[in-house]
Design a protein around this motif. Sequence first.
Motif, short mmCIF file in Angstrom:
data_model
loop_
_atom_site.label_atom_id
_atom_site.label_comp_id
_atom_site.label_asym_id
_atom_site.label_seq_id
_atom_site.Cartn_x
_atom_site.Cartn_y
_atom_site.Cartn_z
N LYS A 57 -39.75 63.33 -3.53
CA LYS A 57 -39.43 63.58 -1.98
C LYS A 57 -40.79 64.30 -1.44
O LYS A 57 -41.16 65.00 -2.25
CB LYS A 57 -38.00 64.42 -1.83
N SER B 56 -33.52 58.08 2.51
CA SER B 56 -34.74 57.86 1.68
C SER B 56 -35.51 56.50 2.18
O SER B 56 -34.74 55.69 2.71
CB SER B 56 -34.58 58.00 0.30
N SER C 202 -38.01 64.42 -8.51
CA SER C 202 -37.02 64.54 -8.28
C SER C 202 -36.22 63.71 -9.56
O SER C 202 -36.83 63.26 -9.96
CB SER C 202 -36.26 63.94 -6.97
N LYS D 161 -31.46 69.88 8.22
CA LYS D 161 -32.59 69.83 7.13
C LYS D 161 -32.43 68.45 6.47
O LYS D 161 -31.30 67.86 6.21
CB LYS D 161 -32.23 70.95 6.03
N HIS D 162 -33.59 68.08 6.08
CA HIS D 162 -34.03 66.70 5.35
C HIS D 162 -33.25 66.96 4.07
O HIS D 162 -33.35 68.26 3.37
CB HIS D 162 -35.17 66.23 5.36
N ASN D 163 -32.63 65.93 3.28
CA ASN D 163 -32.19 65.87 1.94
C ASN D 163 -32.39 64.36 1.46
O ASN D 163 -32.86 63.62 2.08
CB ASN D 163 -30.92 66.43 1.77
N GLU D 164 -31.98 64.33 0.17
CA GLU D 164 -32.15 62.86 -0.49
C GLU D 164 -31.06 62.04 0.16
O GLU D 164 -30.93 60.84 -0.51
CB GLU D 164 -31.92 62.87 -2.10
#
Length: 110
Positions: free
Chosen positions: A108, A76, A102, A70-73
């Motif tokens: 995001k 970026s 965020s 999964k994408h996350n911060e």
Amino acid sequence: MAKNTICLWYDKDAEAAARFYAETFPDSAVSAIHRAPSDYPSGKAGDVLTVEFTVAGVACLGLNGGPIFKHNEAFSFQIATDDQEETNRYWNAIIGNGGQESACGWCKDR
């Protein structure tokens, strides 16, 4: 293709993401879409497997690899802007397309 390309893993939305970035940021484009030549265990012939694109001149590859990652911060795009108007335009494009505000002024995308 550039010598160093960022690979972004998607469940199944690599093409939509690439098109969003290409429409939102200057010096961005979708350059190639690669489809499955035949059915495979988790998909069908013609499904998008990878998408080559650039975001603000940075080469990227979108990989439709499934739901495992999964994408996350932790990753970026940092886009330098010339003024608040340009910042607001990008912010509104991201938030208005299903993104989220965020912490610390970051946002995001979906």
